[in-house]
Design an enzyme around this catalytic site. Structure first.
Site, mmCIF file in Angstrom:
data_model
loop_
_atom_site.group_PDB
_atom_site.id
_atom_site.type_symbol
_atom_site.label_atom_id
_atom_site.label_comp_id
_atom_site.label_asym_id
_atom_site.label_seq_id
_atom_site.Cartn_x
_atom_site.Cartn_y
_atom_site.Cartn_z
ATOM 1 N N GLU A 173 0.783 -1.055 0.030
ATOM 2 C CA GLU A 173 -0.048 -0.035 0.030
ATOM 3 C C GLU A 173 0.715 1.278 0.048
ATOM 4 O O GLU A 173 0.494 2.334 -0.494
ATOM 5 C CB GLU A 173 -0.824 -0.085 1.225
ATOM 6 C CG GLU A 173 -1.901 -1.130 1.034
ATOM 7 C CD GLU A 173 -2.668 -1.311 2.355
ATOM 8 O OE1 GLU A 173 -4.120 -1.277 2.327
ATOM 9 O OE2 GLU A 173 -2.141 -1.837 3.298
ATOM 10 N N GLU B 208 -3.661 -9.578 3.782
ATOM 11 C CA GLU B 208 -4.299 -9.240 5.173
ATOM 12 C C GLU B 208 -5.304 -10.197 5.483
ATOM 13 O O GLU B 208 -5.777 -10.595 6.630
ATOM 14 C CB GLU B 208 -4.751 -7.781 5.041
ATOM 15 C CG GLU B 208 -3.863 -6.648 5.253
ATOM 16 C CD GLU B 208 -3.022 -6.331 4.300
ATOM 17 O OE1 GLU B 208 -2.783 -4.995 4.199
ATOM 18 O OE2 GLU B 208 -3.289 -6.842 2.836
#
Length: 260
Positions: free
Chosen positions: A114, A134
């Site tokens: 990210e 995640e």
């Protein structure tokens, strides 16, 4: 900006001409992000934005890896490597107005991926590996991955990466458009600095305006888009740099930008 090469700091900086190189410096933990790193990044980014002699930043990682995400042991203790209003490593929610390039070797995973997506351009080596795993930890890629990845590639690609949590090879990123340039292993930083220098040679006001328009224009309606663009480009066309650029072209010399 004062360069910081202290080995005990978790984020290092080095100025190369008008380019700032930022190095995430926890190689023993594959540069897993900590709260201290986020705080240091916030300070570095603020200094970068305020320094009129720095035009482009390059973010890389020590130890032949970019960033493996947040430090999960610290997360269990209640620590988050984010700054309120600024996001993961003080970058993902509010990137700088100046261009930022990610130079990726090894892993760019979870928050590291990210962070990479928060950069405007990505140079990756063939040894790079990408992913937002995640979901495998019962979490979600909430530091920008679920929001930004669909803008950088096809929706189906973003959906697959987000829902499987799998890790993907460098060529996958290049093929699907979220990597700009692919290099041999160990050469990502060198190529990223070349790209940064090519950008830094241009008018800084024009570069910032161009980045802003590309970033903001997807939210503009058809009726307003040219008016909103004119609000941003008008000061650029009226600037001293615009006159200098035209004069330098006519005189067949390199322009000397003033940033105004």
């Amino acid at each position: 900006m004062v360069e910081n090469r202290a080995a005990d700091r978790e984020v290092l900086t080095e100025v190369q001409g008008s380019v700032l190189v930022i190095t995430l410096n926890r190689p023993e933990a594959k540069n897993a992000a900590t709260a201290a790193m986020a705080e240091q990044m916030a300070e570095i980014i603020d200094d970068f934005e305020a320094n009129d002699e720095l035009f482009v930043a390059v973010i890389t990682g020590a130890g032949q890896t970019f960033c493996s995400g947040m430090d999960l042991k610290a997360f269990v203790r209640g620590e988050r490597p984010s700054i309120p209003g600024r996001g993961f490593l003080a970058l993902t929610q509010r990137p700088p107005t100046k261009p930022v390039i990610a130079a990726v070797e090894g892993y760019a995973l979870a928050g590291g991926f990210e962070t990479m997506l928060a950069c405007d351009l990505v140079v990756a080596s063939e040894a790079a590996k990408f992913g937002i795993p995640e979901v495998k930890r019962g979490l979600a890629a909430a530091a920008g991955g679920l929001l930004e990845l669909p803008k950088r590639t096809h929706r189906a690609v973003a959906m697959e990466m987000a829902l499987t949590g799998d890790i993907y090879e460098a060529e996958f990123g290049y093929r699907h458009g979220f990597v700009n340039r692919l290099t041999a292993a160990g050469e990502a930083l060198e190529e990223a600095i070349k790209l940064a220098n090519a950008i830094a040679a241009n008018g800084p006001l024009a570069v910032k305006a161009s980045k802003r328009i590309i970033t903001e224009s997807p939210g503009w309606s058809e009726d307003e888009k040219f008016d909103k663009q004119a609000e941003i480009t008008g000061p650029v066309f009226a600037s001293e740099d615009a006159k200098e650029g035209a004069t330098a072209f006519a005189e067949k010399r390199a322009p000397q930008w003033a940033g105004r």
